[in-house]
Design an enzyme around this catalytic site. Structure first.
Site, PDB file in Angstrom:
ATOM      1  N   LYS A  54       7.343   1.898   9.689  1.00  0.00           N
ATOM      2  CA  LYS A  54       7.450   2.863   8.587  1.00  0.00           C
ATOM      3  C   LYS A  54       6.537   4.064   8.842  1.00  0.00           C
ATOM      4  O   LYS A  54       6.928   5.216   8.626  1.00  0.00           O
ATOM      5  CB  LYS A  54       7.082   2.179   7.253  1.00  0.00           C
ATOM      6  CG  LYS A  54       8.154   1.189   6.785  1.00  0.00           C
ATOM      7  CD  LYS A  54       7.725   0.310   5.623  1.00  0.00           C
ATOM      8  CE  LYS A  54       8.821  -0.708   5.304  1.00  0.00           C
ATOM      9  NZ  LYS A  54       8.479  -1.670   4.257  1.00  0.00           N
ATOM     10  N   GLN A  98       3.442  -3.478   0.784  1.00  0.00           N
ATOM     11  CA  GLN A  98       4.292  -4.342   1.599  1.00  0.00           C
ATOM     12  C   GLN A  98       4.238  -5.772   1.075  1.00  0.00           C
ATOM     13  O   GLN A  98       3.169  -6.315   0.822  1.00  0.00           O
ATOM     14  CB  GLN A  98       3.815  -4.276   3.065  1.00  0.00           C
ATOM     15  CG  GLN A  98       4.675  -5.031   4.044  1.00  0.00           C
ATOM     16  CD  GLN A  98       6.076  -4.426   4.234  1.00  0.00           C
ATOM     17  OE1 GLN A  98       6.281  -3.233   4.042  1.00  0.00           O
ATOM     18  NE2 GLN A  98       7.027  -5.260   4.599  1.00  0.00           N
ATOM     19  N   ASP A 124       9.972   1.950  -3.598  1.00  0.00           N
ATOM     20  CA  ASP A 124      10.689   0.683  -3.389  1.00  0.00           C
ATOM     21  C   ASP A 124      11.689   0.426  -4.518  1.00  0.00           C
ATOM     22  O   ASP A 124      12.556  -0.436  -4.388  1.00  0.00           O
ATOM     23  CB  ASP A 124       9.694  -0.485  -3.384  1.00  0.00           C
ATOM     24  CG  ASP A 124       9.276  -0.898  -1.979  1.00  0.00           C
ATOM     25  OD1 ASP A 124      10.127  -0.825  -1.073  1.00  0.00           O
ATOM     26  OD2 ASP A 124       8.114  -1.303  -1.810  1.00  0.00           O
TER      27      ASP A 124
END
Ligand code: GUN
Length: 315
Positions: A54, A98, A124
């Site tokens: 990422k 994460q 997200d």
């Protein structure tokens, strides 16, 4: 006949090329790059690889991403404090923590952490506000993997409306939001899970079958209607040579890679499915690159929305 391969790498490259001028435009207007704050807690090897990918993708795209890495024994308070700092930072447009989290933080830690993220920075799409907006079909920030799957179907000219879509897996990250997105695009949607009776038979009625279970090679030919589109969301690391031989084939370049490295990443779909499916997303090179492309898209979207809000506030 071999299934058409759905090339996620090519689709991700196309999406990123479309984002590039918008990122440049944002950077010119805001006087800074779009900013993404990534939080990693602990040292799980796979999570470290995902986060590194990422960060690299963001750097390539002209998005300013920073990593805050907390040790595996960090407390929930430490993680929440970090999230609140990123929420308050004017140069951070997106916040991503994460998952999964270290088990020591407790079974409800992940939800408490997602709850703490500012919905306007929730790249997200996991906060309750954004989940609610998704269900109401008015989301700005949609979870990245499901959004990437919809892009892959769209860009591969696979019709969704009126089709029977079967999603195997009911996670908050993939299964549930993907079922919602498919429903909004007028599919008839069935969600299967570990307690589904006759799962194989239900799966075999799908025009579009999505495997998001996290079990290497579980979806066999018998799960698939001839000509169906099969999307493999699995990212499973296998270390058992017998399993690797079965799933990769002992004469493939990928099996040779397994022998060299002692592990390989495989999907939830068995390779024999390529003989019966009409179209199939491979692992690797299918859904994975799209997840990252959609994270970049969400970060830019969050940045653009915040810029508009700032301009309105100044008036
Ligand atoms: N772990 C696996 N997939 C994801 C994702 O899309 N977002 C976050 N935050 N963690 C993940």
């Amino acid at each position: 006949m071999a299934a058409r391969l759905l090339d996620g790498t090519a689709a991700a490259l196309a999406i990123r090329a479309e984002l590039a001028p918008r990122i440049a435009d944002f950077t010119r207007r805001a006087g800074r790059q779009p900013g993404l704050g990534i939080v990693l807690v602990g040292d799980k090897a796979d999570s470290q690889i995902y986060v590194t990918n990422k960060l690299k993708s963001a750097a390539d795209e002209g998005i300013g991403a920073t990593l805050s890495h907390l040790p595996a024994d960090a407390s929930l308070d430490q993680v929440l404090t970090l999230v609140r700092m990123l929420n308050a930072d004017p140069a951070t447009d997106g916040v991503l923590v994460q998952s999964p989290m270290p088990e020591a933080l407790g079974s409800t830690a992940m939800q408490s952490i997602f709850d703490a993220i500012d919905p306007a920075k929730d790249v997200d799409g996991f906060t309750p506000v954004n989940v609610g907006r998704l269900v109401q079909n008015r989301a700005d920030l949609v979870p990245c993997t499901p959004a990437g799957i919809i892009e892959l179907l769209k860009r591969s000219a696979i019709d969704i409306a009126g089709k029977h879509a079967v999603v195997i897996g009911r996670s908050d990250i993939v299964g549930k939001p993907l079922a919602t997105l498919l429903l909004h695009r007028h599919a008839t949607v069935t969600v299967c899970h570990s307690r589904t009776v006759d799962l194989q038979e239900v799966a075999a009625t799908a025009d579009i079958l999505i495997a998001a279970i996290g079990r290497p090679g579980m979806v066999r030919k018998s799960f698939v209607k001839p000509g169906a589109t099969v999307i493999d969301v699995g990212i499973n690391r296998v270390t058992d040579p017998a399993v690797a031989r079965e799933l990769l084939g002992d004469r493939s370049a990928r099996y040779e890679g397994f022998v060299k490295r002692g592990s390989a990443v495989v999907g939830d779909v068995h390779r024999e499915v390529a003989d019966i499916a009409g179209a199939l997303s491979p692992v690797p090179g299918g859904v994975g690159p799209l997840t990252i492309a959609m994270l970049m898209a969400n970060t830019l979207r969050a940045a653009e929305m915040r810029l508009i809000d700032t301009i309105v506030d100044r008036r």
